[in-house]
Design a protein around this motif. Sequence first.
Motif, short mmCIF file in Angstrom:
data_model
loop_
_atom_site.label_atom_id
_atom_site.label_comp_id
_atom_site.label_asym_id
_atom_site.label_seq_id
_atom_site.Cartn_x
_atom_site.Cartn_y
_atom_site.Cartn_z
N GLY A 1 0.87 -1.23 -0.11
CA GLY A 1 -0.04 0.09 0.00
C GLY A 1 0.79 1.41 0.03
O GLY A 1 0.09 2.35 -0.05
N HIS A 2 2.15 1.19 -0.01
CA HIS A 2 3.09 2.28 -0.16
C HIS A 2 3.92 2.26 -1.44
O HIS A 2 4.37 1.19 -1.72
N PRO A 3 4.43 3.40 -1.81
CA PRO A 3 5.51 3.53 -3.07
C PRO A 3 6.63 2.48 -2.47
O PRO A 3 6.94 2.50 -1.44
N LYS A 4 7.13 1.77 -3.52
CA LYS A 4 8.36 0.96 -3.33
C LYS A 4 9.37 1.97 -2.77
O LYS A 4 10.38 1.45 -2.03
N GLY A 5 9.46 3.08 -3.17
CA GLY A 5 10.81 4.08 -2.95
C GLY A 5 10.53 4.12 -1.41
O GLY A 5 11.62 4.35 -0.85
N LEU A 6 9.65 4.09 -0.55
CA LEU A 6 9.41 4.23 0.84
C LEU A 6 10.73 3.11 1.38
O LEU A 6 11.16 3.53 2.37
N TYR A 7 10.43 2.01 0.85
CA TYR A 7 11.14 0.95 1.55
C TYR A 7 12.67 1.06 1.14
O TYR A 7 13.58 0.82 1.91
N VAL A 8 12.97 1.53 0.03
CA VAL A 8 14.37 2.07 -0.40
C VAL A 8 14.81 3.04 0.62
O VAL A 8 15.99 2.80 1.32
N VAL B 1 11.39 10.84 1.21
CA VAL B 1 10.21 10.16 1.90
C VAL B 1 8.77 10.99 1.48
O VAL B 1 7.99 10.73 0.99
N GLY B 2 9.14 12.39 1.84
CA GLY B 2 8.06 13.64 1.68
C GLY B 2 7.66 13.68 0.10
O GLY B 2 6.54 13.59 -0.26
N LYS B 3 8.62 13.45 -0.78
CA LYS B 3 8.36 13.73 -2.28
C LYS B 3 7.70 12.41 -2.86
O LYS B 3 7.24 12.76 -3.92
N LEU B 4 7.51 11.33 -2.16
CA LEU B 4 7.00 10.27 -2.79
C LEU B 4 5.58 10.15 -2.73
O LEU B 4 4.67 9.41 -3.23
N TYR B 5 4.99 11.23 -1.92
CA TYR B 5 3.60 11.39 -1.84
C TYR B 5 2.96 12.77 -2.15
O TYR B 5 3.84 13.73 -1.96
N LEU C 1 12.45 5.59 -7.03
CA LEU C 1 12.13 7.02 -6.69
C LEU C 1 11.66 7.74 -7.94
O LEU C 1 10.98 9.16 -7.56
N TYR C 2 11.48 7.33 -9.16
CA TYR C 2 11.11 7.80 -10.33
C TYR C 2 11.22 9.27 -10.49
O TYR C 2 10.43 10.18 -10.88
N GLY C 3 12.57 9.64 -10.01
CA GLY C 3 12.87 11.15 -10.63
C GLY C 3 12.23 12.06 -9.59
O GLY C 3 12.79 13.36 -9.73
N HIS C 4 11.71 11.82 -8.47
CA HIS C 4 11.16 12.74 -7.27
C HIS C 4 12.08 13.31 -6.70
O HIS C 4 11.91 14.48 -6.14
#
Length: 515
Positions: free
Chosen positions: A16-23, A149-153, A216-219
């Motif tokens: 339920g969260h972006p994979k980038g969070l777990y990175v 982390v903040g930029k992922l949302y 992170l998709y460039g964020h």
Amino acid sequence: MSTTEINPEAQEELFGHPKGLYVCFFTELWERFSFYGMKFLLILYLTKYHLFSDSAGLDVLGAYAGLVYTIPLIGGMLADRYLGPRKAVLFGGILLVLGHLLMAVEGDQATMVAGEVIRDTAALNVFYMALALIILGVGFLKPNISTIVGKLYADNDPRRDSGFTIFYMGINLGSFTATLLCGWLGETYGWGYGFGAAGIGMFLGLIFFMYGQKYLYGHADPTEPEKLSKKVLGPINVEWTIYLLSILSLPLVWFVVQREAWVHSGQWIFLVVAAGFMMFWAFAKSTPVERHRIFVLIVLILSTIVFWALFEQAGASMTFFADRVMDRNIFGFEVKASQFGSLNAGFIILLAPVFAWMWVWLSKRNLEPSTPAKFGLGLIQAGLGFGALVLGATMPEASGKVAWIWLVLAYLLHTTGELALSPVGLSAVTKLAPKKIVGFSMGTWFLATALSETLATRLSKFAAFDGDAAATMSMAEQVAKYSELFNFLMWLGIGMGVFMLVITPLLKKGMHGVH
């Protein structure tokens, strides 16, 4: 890809969260593993291996900790203006790996010859360079991994708060496991093993981040990449100029980390200037409501200096206390002095959900304490933690040592104090500071935290054993000396906490509705 527009559907998710969070979770877990893996070993290593006096060892610890909390201000600014968080984290991670691996270089153990300490000067110079690398590495990595982390949302994404909760759990898991493992390795098999394990942890974190960048998709990329490619030093562009100047600054950091007085004086100067600027803004640039909120914010910042100066005794006087005058035999197993530092993270993992639920439960009944009241309660609990140690000192065991349970109770009270004060602190800055100086106010907050680090080690010196004092004093005399320090810290925390509670109605009025 734009860093301001987030398309949630374009991001792969996990639980339920972006994979980038777990990175970010695992990168920060291993970075904290490396940081805390060496933190509680540091003072013991200096005093036991290199035979520093308590005061000299505390000076190095204070300068190091003070710089670790100061340099991120610069690392955050460079990432905001030029590098972007991803590049800053990568560069910081590389510096951290090098620094932690250099920490494993022990050199020859110091010896006492005719009353004079003979040290391996070359090894100590390597040690100071390791600290310089770690300081710069933390400066680039620490402020920017949270930013990612903040930029992922998206701003209105309801998952943002739970995402940060997951992220901060990584911090505490890294701290908890590192302090147990690295402390045990360092004190059992050799300091280099403990520091080396911390370095391996940071290397794993760097590899994980490098592998996971695609999620992170460039964020976290630079907002204006053209700035980085601009040439400034002949063929060298802005990006490589930043890296080069950072590396060239290492000798300066190496020099300053050996001079605690410089660090401490600099912190006071910058903090006074920062507070002065905030006062100027309050009177010259603000509405009456903003002015009152700035006054409240300054009071909160000053109170945190006291709290963290007490809390950070953990790596200083409380570690000495555990090593020298505490019975560390628990159910037949000897726990190393440095391993007790894991209690804070362990209690946070256990109690953070309880506190989160408690605040919600109290809020629904209009009983939740205000932010100033939480600060006061946090300070009182920090003071009571030292009260537990003072009480334990009055009931020594047959050996004359203090039972381990009192230190566990002290850590429990310090952690509950932290949970009352720390989570609302940064939020208070963002809510109370005028929007035009939010960043500056946040920097002032971190400067206050940095100052508390050097104040903590200076307070610890009141129970320092220099020369052959520890060898000539009885166990009862040593316990009494620590008890005297802890008694002062107890009343300092309780007194400041009660003062905050007394002025809470005035501060609440000055907040003008901000909760």
